[in-house]
Scaffold this motif. Structure first.
Motif, mmCIF file in Angstrom:
data_model
loop_
_atom_site.group_PDB
_atom_site.id
_atom_site.type_symbol
_atom_site.label_atom_id
_atom_site.label_comp_id
_atom_site.label_asym_id
_atom_site.label_seq_id
_atom_site.Cartn_x
_atom_site.Cartn_y
_atom_site.Cartn_z
ATOM 1 N N ALA A 140 8.170 -45.275 -58.414
ATOM 2 C CA ALA A 140 7.682 -44.415 -57.324
ATOM 3 C C ALA A 140 6.400 -44.990 -56.732
ATOM 4 O O ALA A 140 6.243 -45.069 -55.504
ATOM 5 C CB ALA A 140 7.446 -42.992 -57.836
ATOM 6 N N ALA A 141 5.483 -45.408 -57.610
ATOM 7 C CA ALA A 141 4.167 -45.853 -57.139
ATOM 8 C C ALA A 141 4.246 -47.182 -56.395
ATOM 9 O O ALA A 141 3.478 -47.422 -55.457
ATOM 10 C CB ALA A 141 3.213 -45.968 -58.327
ATOM 11 N N SER A 142 5.176 -48.052 -56.785
ATOM 12 C CA SER A 142 5.220 -49.362 -56.137
ATOM 13 C C SER A 142 6.233 -49.404 -54.990
ATOM 14 O O SER A 142 5.889 -49.716 -53.851
ATOM 15 C CB SER A 142 5.512 -50.455 -57.168
ATOM 16 O OG SER A 142 6.721 -50.158 -57.838
ATOM 17 N N VAL A 143 7.467 -49.012 -55.262
ATOM 18 C CA VAL A 143 8.512 -49.114 -54.235
ATOM 19 C C VAL A 143 8.362 -48.033 -53.166
ATOM 20 O O VAL A 143 8.627 -48.262 -51.991
ATOM 21 C CB VAL A 143 9.913 -49.067 -54.891
ATOM 22 C CG1 VAL A 143 11.011 -49.119 -53.846
ATOM 23 C CG2 VAL A 143 10.060 -50.212 -55.884
ATOM 24 N N HIS A 144 7.949 -46.825 -53.594
ATOM 25 C CA HIS A 144 7.851 -45.706 -52.642
ATOM 26 C C HIS A 144 6.400 -45.243 -52.481
ATOM 27 O O HIS A 144 6.131 -44.055 -52.300
ATOM 28 C CB HIS A 144 8.703 -44.531 -53.119
ATOM 29 C CG HIS A 144 10.123 -44.884 -53.420
ATOM 30 N ND1 HIS A 144 10.978 -45.401 -52.471
ATOM 31 C CD2 HIS A 144 10.845 -44.816 -54.573
ATOM 32 C CE1 HIS A 144 12.164 -45.622 -53.029
ATOM 33 N NE2 HIS A 144 12.107 -45.285 -54.289
ATOM 34 N N GLY A 145 5.483 -46.201 -52.596
ATOM 35 C CA GLY A 145 4.058 -45.865 -52.640
ATOM 36 C C GLY A 145 3.553 -45.037 -51.478
ATOM 37 O O GLY A 145 2.621 -44.249 -51.627
ATOM 38 N N ASP A 146 4.171 -45.208 -50.307
ATOM 39 C CA ASP A 146 3.648 -44.479 -49.137
ATOM 40 C C ASP A 146 4.270 -43.094 -48.969
ATOM 41 O O ASP A 146 3.874 -42.344 -48.080
ATOM 42 C CB ASP A 146 3.894 -45.303 -47.862
ATOM 43 C CG ASP A 146 5.386 -45.567 -47.651
ATOM 44 O OD1 ASP A 146 6.158 -45.502 -48.647
ATOM 45 O OD2 ASP A 146 5.795 -45.807 -46.506
ATOM 46 N N ARG A 147 5.248 -42.773 -49.768
ATOM 47 C CA ARG A 147 5.898 -41.460 -49.620
ATOM 48 C C ARG A 147 4.968 -40.365 -50.134
ATOM 49 O O ARG A 147 4.242 -40.552 -51.102
ATOM 50 C CB ARG A 147 7.229 -41.434 -50.378
ATOM 51 C CG ARG A 147 8.189 -42.507 -49.920
ATOM 52 C CD ARG A 147 8.703 -42.264 -48.521
ATOM 53 N NE ARG A 147 9.807 -41.309 -48.539
ATOM 54 C CZ ARG A 147 10.234 -40.660 -47.471
ATOM 55 N NH1 ARG A 147 9.641 -40.848 -46.306
ATOM 56 N NH2 ARG A 147 11.243 -39.831 -47.557
ATOM 57 N N GLN A 148 5.059 -39.198 -49.488
ATOM 58 C CA GLN A 148 4.023 -38.189 -49.726
ATOM 59 C C GLN A 148 4.389 -37.112 -50.747
ATOM 60 O O GLN A 148 5.542 -36.737 -50.891
ATOM 61 C CB GLN A 148 3.684 -37.505 -48.404
ATOM 62 C CG GLN A 148 3.028 -38.456 -47.431
ATOM 63 C CD GLN A 148 2.431 -37.747 -46.233
ATOM 64 O OE1 GLN A 148 2.673 -36.568 -46.006
ATOM 65 N NE2 GLN A 148 1.635 -38.471 -45.480
#
Ligand code: ADP
Length: 544
Positions: free
Chosen positions: A19-27
């Motif tokens: 989550a933190a690396s691949v989807h880091g910008d998701r809120q």
């Protein structure tokens, strides 16, 4: 022959890293007041979780020690969801709705060391904290008053201050995927609550199942509104599933009433959500009473925890929102079965299938067993207790309690129903609530589902009450909508086209609210007791 595949453990840390690396910008969006929200991202979640893990190490949390949470659904709670299992410790979500003596019992039973609490919940925790003997530290999220926590020999620290002093990186240890990651106690309507201990592997597999199209289909382009609280059955796995998929996550905090939920839906436009039928019913009544609201962002909402009335599904269909019924329990992580109707059916048949408890998702197996333990056919007729097994179904309760709930590697669910040849499960009751009249079963669930379809009825709970002739007869305890005046005869008449004649309740009681259990279900034990103690005003319908 050994496979050539890497031995890569399925852990919560791997979900967090992803989550933190691949989807880091998701809120991640948390409601702070009924009208405003706080925004963060999965990249920030990664850093804050590392800070929390460092802080917990400093507080002496090692190995598989338990860290409890006493929190609404919010960002700090999500940080605990991510950090505690990832560091190898065990997350224990305490249910805010349990009475103080059960909370302290559970905290002692699980041997909780640290409790993370929302400042708004400090007064509630203070009632149980003195008896929480194993707890040494309380971390308070928010800046509210903490004075009531003082004087019990516990260290009381501010969550934000403790985190601010820590580095935003943590070397997440490699843990065995079968080791404990989190625990949750079931409300236990008899005796003490029982602990269910989830493994990293069970949570990983469960989350991935939730993301499949055959289950909840949570995906990258979703914004998930997790109404089902994070203190109950892991919020149905929605937080981990969202992290895995990269879906944005909306956390409503304490604002679980219809008005703020509708406001949040309009402001943040979630695409999917999950909540019990009562919440969707409240939302429906609210938008009917206050026209002009826009819920159109919601494509699908998962609904379970108790049977979903068809009238509710139809009303949401008219709003363009598909309710998908799911069945599960704390013991099954909880997602085990989902009611999706295949394409090409008549509207009526599709609705009938959607009104069942659904079919098991891949990984889970189900069967029906009679009183003597005989496995019954999936013929749509044979009624018995539902049993399930699978990689995210518990094999025992923590400490081996209530071992009679398990046999042959199957969990006895305490739910009674049937499975049809197409493998759709239909539950008629919980074993402890079944009504036996003249030797035949009456489904309280079906009576309730039909009653809730009456325009005057807000809530309905049906219980069996002793009857000289028939052993038991159904009594319907009904909460009417404000200003509504439906009589027993009218309600009986309404039911008469919908259920077998001998099912029709003869006794009725109009009550202000149905008593609820700690997990928000109808507490029929209390209703039965109220009836036995003569506390219910009972009216009889003039029999047809
Ligand atoms: P508790 O057992 O503490 O009330 P759970 O959330 O674990 O809390 O409850 C699980 C039970 O909820 C199931 O055993 C079943 O009786 C009921 N339940 C869950 N989903 C459904 C559903 N879709 N239809 C009918 N009953 C359901």
């Amino acid at each position: 022959m050994k496979s050539t595949m890497q031995d890569f453990p399925l852990t919560v840390a791997s979900v967090l890293r992803h989550a933190a690396s691949v989807h880091g910008d998701r809120q991640v969006i948390t409601a702070v007041t009924p009208g405003s929200s706080r925004r963060s991202t999965y990249a920030e979640l990664g850093e804050r979780s590392a800070q929390l893990a460092n802080a917990l190490r400093d507080l002496g949390i090692t190995g598989d020690e338990r860290v409890a949470t006493f929190q609404w659904s919010n960002q700090e709670h999500l940080e605990a969801y991510a950090a505690v299992p990832s560091m190898g410790a065990v997350l224990h979500t305490l249910n805010l709705r349990l009475p103080p003596h059960q909370l302290s019992y559970i905290a002692g039973h699980a041997e909780d060391r640290v409790v993370i609490v929302d400042d708004t919940l400090v007064p509630l925790l203070a009632r149980a904290l003195p008896e929480m003997g194993t707890v040494h530290t309380v971390l308070v999220a928010g800046s509210g008053d903490t004075s009531v926590l003082e004087g019990h020999g516990k260290e009381v620290l501010r969550y934000d201050e403790v985190l601010a002093a820590q580095a935003p990186t943590f070397d997440w240890p490699v843990v065995d995927e079968t080791s404990a990651a989190a625990m949750c106690y079931t409300s236990g309507t008899t005796g003490n609550p029982k602990g269910v201990v989830y493994s990293h592997r069970s949570m990983w597999l469960h989350s991935q199942a939730a993301c499949t199209h055959n289950a909840l289909g949570i995906a990258y382009d979703d914004t998930v509104l997790a109404i089902v609280p994070m203190f109950h059955a892991n919020a149905w796995g929605l937080p981990y599933a969202a992290m895995m998929a990269g879906a944005q996550l909306l956390l409503p905090g304490p604002f679980l009433q219809a008005a703020p939920l509708v406001a949040m839906i309009e402001a943040e436009r979630p695409t999917m959500s999950g909540a019990v039928p009562t919440i969707w019913n409240d939302i429906l009544n609210y938008v009917r009473d206050n026209p002009g609201h826009d819920l159109s962002s919601l494509k699908m909402v998962a609904c379970g925890g108790s049977a979903v009335p068809r009238s509710l599904m139809t009303a949401f269909d008219e709003l363009g929102i598909r309710i998908v019924q799911a069945w599960g329990m704390t013991e099954t992580s909880p997602l085990a079965a989902v009611a999706l109707a295949p394409a090409g059916l008549s509207a009526e048949e599709a609705m009938r299938l959607r009104g069942t408890q659904g079919r098991v998702v891949a990984g889970v197996e189900a069967r029906i067993v009679d009183d003597t333990g005989l496995v019954m056919p999936h013929d749509g007729k044979s009624v018995g207790e539902l049993e399930v097994r699978g990689p995210w179904v518990t094999a025992s309760y923590y400490g081996g309690e209530d071992s009679e709930k398990f046999h042959d590697g199957w969990l006895r669910t305490g739910d009674v129903g049937l499975i049809d040849p197409a493998q759709f499960i239909t539950l008629t009751d919980r074993a402890k609530d079944v009504i036996k009249s003249g030797g035949e079963w009456i489904s309280s669930v079906e009576l309730e589902n039909e009653l809730i379809g009456h325009p005057d009825v807000l809530q309905a709970a049906v219980i069996g009450v002793p009857d000289e002739k028939w052993q038991e007869r159904p009594l319907a305890a009904v909460v009417r909508k404000p200003g509504a005046a439906a009589t027993p005869d009218e309600l009986r008449e309404f039911l008469s086209d919908r259920v077998a004649k001998w099912w029709l309740p003869d006794s009725w009681s109009f009550i202000d609210a149905v008593p609820l259990t700690g997990t928000g279900k109808f507490d029929k034990k209390v209703l039965r007791q109220q009836y036995a103690d003569g506390e219910l005003t009972v009216e009889n319908s003039s029999r047809a």
